[in-house]
Design a protein around this motif. Structure first.
Motif, short mmCIF file in Angstrom:
data_model
loop_
_atom_site.label_atom_id
_atom_site.label_comp_id
_atom_site.label_asym_id
_atom_site.label_seq_id
_atom_site.Cartn_x
_atom_site.Cartn_y
_atom_site.Cartn_z
N TYR A 34 4.12 97.05 21.18
CA TYR A 34 3.44 97.71 22.31
C TYR A 34 3.24 99.19 22.01
O TYR A 34 2.15 99.75 22.20
CB TYR A 34 4.25 97.54 23.59
N LEU A 35 4.31 99.84 21.54
CA LEU A 35 4.21 101.27 21.25
C LEU A 35 3.26 101.55 20.10
O LEU A 35 2.60 102.60 20.08
CB LEU A 35 5.60 101.84 20.93
N ALA A 36 3.15 100.62 19.15
CA ALA A 36 2.21 100.80 18.04
C ALA A 36 0.79 100.95 18.55
O ALA A 36 0.01 101.78 18.06
CB ALA A 36 2.31 99.63 17.07
N GLY A 37 0.45 100.16 19.56
CA GLY A 37 -0.88 100.28 20.15
C GLY A 37 -1.09 101.63 20.80
O GLY A 37 -2.16 102.24 20.66
N LEU A 38 -0.05 102.13 21.50
CA LEU A 38 -0.17 103.45 22.14
C LEU A 38 -0.28 104.56 21.10
O LEU A 38 -1.09 105.49 21.26
CB LEU A 38 1.05 103.71 23.03
N VAL A 39 0.53 104.47 20.04
CA VAL A 39 0.49 105.51 19.00
C VAL A 39 -0.88 105.54 18.33
O VAL A 39 -1.44 106.61 18.04
CB VAL A 39 1.60 105.28 17.96
N PRO A 90 1.49 104.39 30.21
CA PRO A 90 0.79 104.22 31.49
C PRO A 90 1.73 103.68 32.57
O PRO A 90 2.57 102.82 32.31
CB PRO A 90 -0.31 103.20 31.16
N ARG A 91 1.57 104.17 33.79
CA ARG A 91 2.47 103.79 34.88
C ARG A 91 2.47 102.29 35.14
O ARG A 91 3.51 101.70 35.46
CB ARG A 91 2.08 104.52 36.17
N GLU A 92 1.31 101.65 34.98
CA GLU A 92 1.25 100.22 35.27
C GLU A 92 2.07 99.39 34.28
O GLU A 92 2.39 98.21 34.53
CB GLU A 92 -0.20 99.73 35.28
N ASP A 93 2.43 100.00 33.14
CA ASP A 93 3.21 99.27 32.12
C ASP A 93 4.72 99.49 32.27
O ASP A 93 5.51 98.83 31.57
CB ASP A 93 2.78 99.69 30.72
N GLU A 94 5.14 100.40 33.15
CA GLU A 94 6.55 100.72 33.26
C GLU A 94 7.43 99.51 33.58
O GLU A 94 8.52 99.36 33.01
CB GLU A 94 6.76 101.82 34.31
N PRO A 95 7.02 98.59 34.49
CA PRO A 95 7.90 97.45 34.80
C PRO A 95 8.20 96.55 33.62
O PRO A 95 9.20 95.82 33.64
CB PRO A 95 7.11 96.70 35.89
N ILE A 103 10.85 109.04 31.61
CA ILE A 103 10.70 108.95 30.16
C ILE A 103 9.35 108.34 29.80
O ILE A 103 8.74 108.70 28.79
CB ILE A 103 11.87 108.15 29.53
N CYS A 104 8.85 107.42 30.63
CA CYS A 104 7.53 106.86 30.36
C CYS A 104 6.44 107.92 30.48
O CYS A 104 5.52 107.99 29.66
CB CYS A 104 7.25 105.68 31.30
N ARG A 105 6.54 108.77 31.49
CA ARG A 105 5.54 109.83 31.64
C ARG A 105 5.66 110.85 30.50
O ARG A 105 4.64 111.38 30.03
CB ARG A 105 5.70 110.51 33.00
N LEU A 106 6.88 111.15 30.09
CA LEU A 106 7.08 112.11 29.01
C LEU A 106 6.46 111.59 27.72
O LEU A 106 5.79 112.33 26.99
CB LEU A 106 8.56 112.38 28.82
N LEU A 107 6.66 110.31 27.45
CA LEU A 107 6.10 109.71 26.23
C LEU A 107 4.60 109.47 26.34
O LEU A 107 3.89 109.48 25.34
CB LEU A 107 6.81 108.40 25.92
N VAL A 143 21.16 101.47 42.44
CA VAL A 143 20.73 101.22 41.06
C VAL A 143 19.29 100.72 41.04
O VAL A 143 18.41 101.32 40.41
CB VAL A 143 21.66 100.21 40.36
N ASP A 144 19.03 99.62 41.73
CA ASP A 144 17.71 99.00 41.66
C ASP A 144 16.63 99.82 42.35
O ASP A 144 15.47 99.82 41.92
CB ASP A 144 17.75 97.60 42.30
N GLN A 145 16.99 100.54 43.41
CA GLN A 145 15.98 101.24 44.21
C GLN A 145 15.85 102.72 43.89
O GLN A 145 14.94 103.37 44.38
CB GLN A 145 16.29 101.05 45.71
N PHE A 146 16.75 103.23 43.04
CA PHE A 146 16.66 104.67 42.75
C PHE A 146 17.07 105.02 41.32
O PHE A 146 16.28 105.54 40.54
CB PHE A 146 17.53 105.45 43.73
N ALA A 147 18.32 104.72 40.95
CA ALA A 147 18.87 105.23 39.69
C ALA A 147 18.18 104.63 38.47
O ALA A 147 18.10 105.28 37.43
CB ALA A 147 20.38 104.97 39.61
N TYR A 148 17.68 103.39 38.57
CA TYR A 148 16.94 102.82 37.44
C TYR A 148 15.48 103.28 37.42
O TYR A 148 15.01 103.79 36.40
CB TYR A 148 17.01 101.30 37.44
#
Length: 411
Positions: free
Chosen positions: A202-207, A158-163, A151-155, A139-144
């Motif tokens: 957060y998403l408002a800033g991205l939009v 930025p990768r640095e914000d994923e955590p 989904i973050c890349r699709l939307l 779960v922690d090392q792969f499935a999550y």
């Protein structure tokens, strides 16, 4: 001590590792109503399928609150409008069409399929990251991290914000569980509201950025859509993005984890998948029947009297549709307790049905096919450390919280 009601057994954490005996008991009373003011629980395949297509069943949050489920509406009271998942036609249809124009056919017919190579690259990177380890928490090392990254890349996050998303998403997902909400205190409700608010801000800033500088991502498409249904408002874009972030990864985490757990319990099928990666298509469909990540749909309300198997469910009543019970209904599936990827007729309820069928189903299918086939190919002699594993509290989105696997090496 008297036995708890079936309603309580569904949400009782003691049954999370194996809820299927409870579901079997449920099917003996296809329309169950145990408590005054409580929900009507539907557990047979054909009844669930019919109700999912019945316009007299409402998904609107306002109707649910009027029926007495105030906790959910309070948890979502953050200033954002309901997502289209919590609306009825025609507004549901308008918003879903706009969202779908950015997500898939007919406007973006190959958006998901074209991600296959990128999905394979993410999976390879994660498995390579196991290094010399001989035991991992899947779960922690792969499935999550896998579907979160996707989904973050699709939307376009930025990768640095994923955590940052896990701290926001966990309390939001917990708020969907009726058992958790019943026992929730004020701090829990507050944390769910704050998480949704922070995620929305957060998403408002991205939009806003994508409105000024569009890119090739889903947020840009949602913000700039000008089709026959018009454009989404800023608040509708935010609400849709929050929905996609939560639904776009949480169900897939459970589907991948449930899938690997099931394969490790069926080593002959795991061996076949290792030898034939194409079998992953059939395996994923059978998993969606046998161990669906979404166990039940508790957020439905009758807007007219409905008769089901001779029982009148009155207008204003709440309905729970237990998808996982329907998926193992012997009236519909032969030998339903057997995991069999070779089933010829597998019209499961794993992604729901009707107008609210899972929006992200094509992506979830592809992610799980890629994930399971690569895990089967690359892990040498994988085996469970603990069976059953520890499960999440959530009765709606069911899956292991941890899945510790040992193996002899990584190919």
């Amino acid at each position: 001590m008297p036995q708890a009601s079936l309603l309580r057994q569904i949400t009782d954490f003691a049954n999370r590792a194996n809820p299927y005996p409870v579901y079997e008991e449920l099917r003996r009373t296809p329309v169950l109503h145990e408590e005054e003011g409580g929900p009507y629980i539907i557990s047979s395949y054909y009844d669930i399928e019919a109700l999912l297509h019945d316009p007299r069943i409402s998904s609107d949050a306002a109707n649910l609150a009027a029926a007495g489920d105030d906790e959910l509406s309070q948890a979502e009271n953050t200033g954002l409008p309901p997502s289209f998942l919590r609306l009825d036609p025609p507004e549901h249809d308008r918003l879903r069409r706009i969202a779908n124009s950015a997500f898939g056919p007919p406007h973006r017919p190959r958006r998901i399929e074209n991600m296959r190579g990128e999905l394979g690259g993410i999976v390879t990177e994660l498995i390579d990251g196991f290094g010399d380890a001989r035991q991992i928490d899947l779960v922690d090392q792969f499935a999550y991290p896998f579907p979160v990254t996707v989904i973050c890349r699709l939307l376009g996050v930025p990768r640095e914000d994923e955590p940052r998303f896990r701290a926001w998403v966990d309390p939001l997902v917990a708020s969907l569980d009726p058992g958790t909400r019943q026992n929730a205190d004020a701090d829990f409700q507050k944390s769910a509201r704050e998480a949704r608010m922070q995620l929305g801000m957060y998403l408002a800033g991205l939009v806003e950025q994508r409105t000024k500088e569009p890119r090739d991502d889903l947020l840009s498409d949602l913000a700039s859509s000008r089709g026959p249904d018009g454009a989404m408002t800023m608040m509708e874009v935010l609400s849709t993005a929050v929905l996609l972030l939560i639904a776009g990864h949480e169900t897939t985490v459970n589907l991948i984890t449930n899938g690997m757990l099931t394969l490790l319990r069926h080593p002959d099928i795991l061996r076949r998948l290792r030898e034939d990666p194409g079998l992953s298509v059939k395996i994923v469909e059978e998993l969606l029947r046998y161990e669906p990540p979404v166990q039940l749909v508790p957020q439905r309300t009758c807007i007219a009297d409905i008769e089901v198997r001779g029982v009148t469910i009155p207008k204003g009543a709440r309905i729970w549709l237990v998808l996982a019970a329907g998926n193992r209904d012997p009236e519909r599936f032969k030998d339903p307790e057997r995991f069999d990827p070779e089933r010829g007729d597998i019209q499961h309820l794993g992604f729901g049905s009707g107008i609210h069928s899972c929006f992200g189903a094509p992506l979830a299918r592809l992610e799980t096919q890629v994930a399971l086939s690569e895990l089967a190919r690359r892990l040498e002699n994988p085996r469970l450390v603990e069976d059953p594993p520890p499960y999440r509290q959530n009765a709606v989105l069911r899956g292991p919280r941890h899945l510790n696997i040992s193996f002899d090496g990584v190919r």
